[in-house]
Every structure is written in C-alpha cells, then in structure tokens.
Write a protein that holds these residues in place. Sequence first.
Motif, mmCIF file in Angstrom:
data_model
loop_
_atom_site.group_PDB
_atom_site.id
_atom_site.type_symbol
_atom_site.label_atom_id
_atom_site.label_comp_id
_atom_site.label_asym_id
_atom_site.label_seq_id
_atom_site.Cartn_x
_atom_site.Cartn_y
_atom_site.Cartn_z
ATOM 1 N N GLN A 86 -23.277 21.206 -46.353
ATOM 2 C CA GLN A 86 -23.077 22.479 -46.109
ATOM 3 C C GLN A 86 -23.268 22.510 -44.639
ATOM 4 O O GLN A 86 -23.962 22.144 -44.179
ATOM 5 N N VAL A 87 -22.258 23.334 -44.135
ATOM 6 C CA VAL A 87 -22.101 23.363 -42.613
ATOM 7 C C VAL A 87 -22.130 25.004 -42.405
ATOM 8 O O VAL A 87 -21.577 25.735 -43.232
ATOM 9 N N HIS A 88 -22.959 25.403 -41.592
ATOM 10 C CA HIS A 88 -22.995 26.858 -41.208
ATOM 11 C C HIS A 88 -22.831 26.770 -39.500
ATOM 12 O O HIS A 88 -22.917 25.828 -38.818
ATOM 13 N N LEU A 89 -22.591 28.069 -38.976
ATOM 14 C CA LEU A 89 -22.422 28.245 -37.703
ATOM 15 C C LEU A 89 -23.499 29.286 -36.927
ATOM 16 O O LEU A 89 -23.785 30.147 -37.689
ATOM 17 N N VAL A 90 -23.694 29.255 -35.834
ATOM 18 C CA VAL A 90 -24.543 29.939 -35.035
ATOM 19 C C VAL A 90 -23.857 30.499 -33.968
ATOM 20 O O VAL A 90 -23.643 29.813 -32.791
ATOM 21 N N GLU A 91 -23.797 31.650 -33.775
ATOM 22 C CA GLU A 91 -22.841 32.355 -32.662
ATOM 23 C C GLU A 91 -23.960 32.795 -31.919
ATOM 24 O O GLU A 91 -24.917 33.423 -32.169
ATOM 25 N N SER A 92 -23.562 33.057 -30.492
ATOM 26 C CA SER A 92 -24.497 33.644 -29.671
ATOM 27 C C SER A 92 -23.725 34.112 -28.466
ATOM 28 O O SER A 92 -22.492 33.939 -28.260
ATOM 29 N N GLY A 93 -23.852 35.306 -27.588
ATOM 30 C CA GLY A 93 -23.284 35.529 -26.156
ATOM 31 C C GLY A 93 -22.970 36.821 -26.241
ATOM 32 O O GLY A 93 -22.445 37.244 -25.186
ATOM 33 N N GLY A 94 -22.705 37.569 -27.354
ATOM 34 C CA GLY A 94 -22.205 39.043 -27.254
ATOM 35 C C GLY A 94 -22.942 39.847 -26.490
ATOM 36 O O GLY A 94 -24.147 39.683 -25.996
ATOM 37 N N GLY A 95 -22.448 41.092 -26.449
ATOM 38 C CA GLY A 95 -23.185 42.301 -25.926
ATOM 39 C C GLY A 95 -22.250 43.437 -25.330
ATOM 40 O O GLY A 95 -21.138 43.472 -25.755
ATOM 41 N N LEU A 96 -22.947 44.271 -24.331
ATOM 42 C CA LEU A 96 -22.294 45.439 -23.905
ATOM 43 C C LEU A 96 -22.120 45.189 -22.552
ATOM 44 O O LEU A 96 -23.053 44.677 -21.942
ATOM 45 N N VAL A 97 -20.723 45.216 -22.129
ATOM 46 C CA VAL A 97 -20.308 45.241 -20.632
ATOM 47 C C VAL A 97 -19.525 46.126 -20.033
ATOM 48 O O VAL A 97 -18.861 46.861 -20.959
ATOM 49 N N TRP A 98 -19.466 46.331 -18.899
ATOM 50 C CA TRP A 98 -18.364 47.307 -18.273
ATOM 51 C C TRP A 98 -17.030 46.642 -18.246
ATOM 52 O O TRP A 98 -16.877 45.432 -18.246
ATOM 53 N N PRO A 99 -16.098 47.434 -18.294
ATOM 54 C CA PRO A 99 -14.912 46.780 -17.889
ATOM 55 C C PRO A 99 -14.624 46.165 -16.544
ATOM 56 O O PRO A 99 -15.348 46.364 -15.851
ATOM 57 N N GLY A 100 -14.039 44.773 -16.682
ATOM 58 C CA GLY A 100 -13.865 43.986 -15.463
ATOM 59 C C GLY A 100 -14.929 43.027 -15.615
ATOM 60 O O GLY A 100 -14.727 41.959 -14.862
ATOM 61 N N GLU A 101 -15.943 42.957 -16.379
ATOM 62 C CA GLU A 101 -17.062 42.029 -16.294
ATOM 63 C C GLU A 101 -16.699 41.017 -17.217
ATOM 64 O O GLU A 101 -15.667 40.948 -17.757
ATOM 65 N N SER A 102 -17.738 39.921 -17.327
ATOM 66 C CA SER A 102 -17.429 38.761 -18.091
ATOM 67 C C SER A 102 -18.437 38.643 -19.100
ATOM 68 O O SER A 102 -19.721 39.097 -18.847
ATOM 69 N N LEU A 103 -18.060 37.761 -20.111
ATOM 70 C CA LEU A 103 -19.203 37.270 -21.305
ATOM 71 C C LEU A 103 -18.740 35.882 -21.777
ATOM 72 O O LEU A 103 -17.551 35.744 -21.724
ATOM 73 N N LYS A 104 -19.572 35.295 -22.093
ATOM 74 C CA LYS A 104 -19.265 33.870 -22.884
ATOM 75 C C LYS A 104 -20.063 33.818 -24.164
ATOM 76 O O LYS A 104 -21.166 34.190 -24.337
ATOM 77 N N LEU A 105 -18.985 33.550 -25.166
ATOM 78 C CA LEU A 105 -19.548 33.492 -26.408
ATOM 79 C C LEU A 105 -19.666 31.890 -26.881
ATOM 80 O O LEU A 105 -18.729 31.077 -26.180
ATOM 81 N N SER A 106 -20.700 31.668 -27.579
ATOM 82 C CA SER A 106 -20.915 30.074 -28.073
ATOM 83 C C SER A 106 -21.038 30.221 -29.702
ATOM 84 O O SER A 106 -21.753 30.946 -30.020
ATOM 85 N N CYS A 107 -20.495 28.865 -30.037
ATOM 86 C CA CYS A 107 -20.881 28.960 -31.507
ATOM 87 C C CYS A 107 -21.037 27.412 -31.810
ATOM 88 O O CYS A 107 -20.299 26.407 -31.135
ATOM 89 N N VAL A 108 -22.051 27.157 -32.506
ATOM 90 C CA VAL A 108 -22.549 25.879 -32.580
ATOM 91 C C VAL A 108 -22.482 25.513 -34.153
ATOM 92 O O VAL A 108 -23.074 26.241 -34.867
ATOM 93 N N THR A 109 -22.321 24.368 -34.513
ATOM 94 C CA THR A 109 -22.201 23.923 -35.990
ATOM 95 C C THR A 109 -23.727 23.258 -36.236
ATOM 96 O O THR A 109 -24.217 22.765 -35.271
ATOM 97 N N ALA A 110 -24.117 23.509 -37.615
ATOM 98 C CA ALA A 110 -25.122 22.930 -37.830
ATOM 99 C C ALA A 110 -24.965 22.301 -39.280
ATOM 100 O O ALA A 110 -24.484 23.105 -40.161
ATOM 101 N N GLY A 111 -25.184 20.998 -39.676
ATOM 102 C CA GLY A 111 -24.793 20.816 -40.964
ATOM 103 C C GLY A 111 -24.368 19.257 -40.757
ATOM 104 O O GLY A 111 -24.100 18.739 -39.782
ATOM 105 N N SER A 112 -23.842 18.799 -42.044
ATOM 106 C CA SER A 112 -23.511 17.331 -41.993
ATOM 107 C C SER A 112 -21.751 17.259 -42.164
ATOM 108 O O SER A 112 -21.523 18.108 -43.129
ATOM 109 N N TYR A 113 -20.907 16.553 -41.427
ATOM 110 C CA TYR A 113 -19.663 16.489 -41.883
ATOM 111 C C TYR A 113 -18.946 15.321 -41.060
ATOM 112 O O TYR A 113 -19.601 14.948 -40.173
ATOM 113 N N PHE A 114 -17.846 15.104 -41.616
ATOM 114 C CA PHE A 114 -17.357 13.753 -40.666
ATOM 115 C C PHE A 114 -16.805 14.078 -39.144
ATOM 116 O O PHE A 114 -17.010 13.536 -38.416
ATOM 117 N N ARG A 115 -15.945 15.351 -39.264
ATOM 118 C CA ARG A 115 -15.318 15.412 -38.043
ATOM 119 C C ARG A 115 -14.805 16.911 -38.025
ATOM 120 O O ARG A 115 -14.306 17.329 -39.137
#
Length: 120
Positions: free
Chosen positions: A1-30
């Motif tokens: 079973q594989v699941h994902l953990v996302e992070s990095g969202g939020g509230l920003v002003w126009p013109g600003e930057s954000l970085k989203l990340s998503c990490v896998t957790a679980g067992s799989y081949f590739r």
Amino acid sequence: QVHLVESGGGLVWPGESLKLSCVTAGSYFRVTQMGWYRQAADKQREEVATITNDGTTNYADSVKGRFIISSDSDANSDTVNLQMNSLKSEDTAVYFCLVKYWNWTNREVWGQGILVNVSS
C-alpha cells in the motif's frame, strides 16, 4: 500500500512564490511518473505539471515559465516538488499530487490535496 504526504500550501500575495512537496510512503518497485494537478472552485481537475522517471517534464501552458517540477529519490521514498513562482489569483486551487508506480502491475495513487490561495 502506497500513500502520499503533501505539504507546502498556504495563502500568498500575487507575485509571491510557494513550493509544494509530495513524498511517497510504502512499498513499491519503482515510480514511473509523478505530477501535480489542481482543481479550482467549480472547475474540473486539470494537469499542472508532470515528470517521468527519465526526467522528462511537461507543463500546462498556463504555468510554463513560472512553475518548475522536480523529483528526488532515496532508498525509502520518492519526492516530487512544484516550485511555483509569480503566482496569480487564477492559480488559486486545491493541488493534488499523483504518483504512478509499478508494483507487479501499473498503479497510481492520489494525494489528499493541499490548498493554494493567491489573494490580495
């Protein structure tokens, strides 16, 4: 079973930057492909950017030149990042990570979604 953990969202002003990340957790081949999708209020989910396991990237026209997708991996997990620059109000949406992987058969898993709100 594989699941994902996302992070990095939020509230920003126009013109600003954000970085989203998503990490896998679980067992799989590739992992075969990872990507980010988004769904704004009262709109259908749309593809934002994808990256394959050979590094090939693809972007929606609306984000080309502003967003950068990247990936990383170690012995235990894979990560897909979305660097979002020069954000606009129309980028406001719930962003979802999608990971396609092979585990004796082709499978895919979605993240739970993370809100990005670009507002003045």
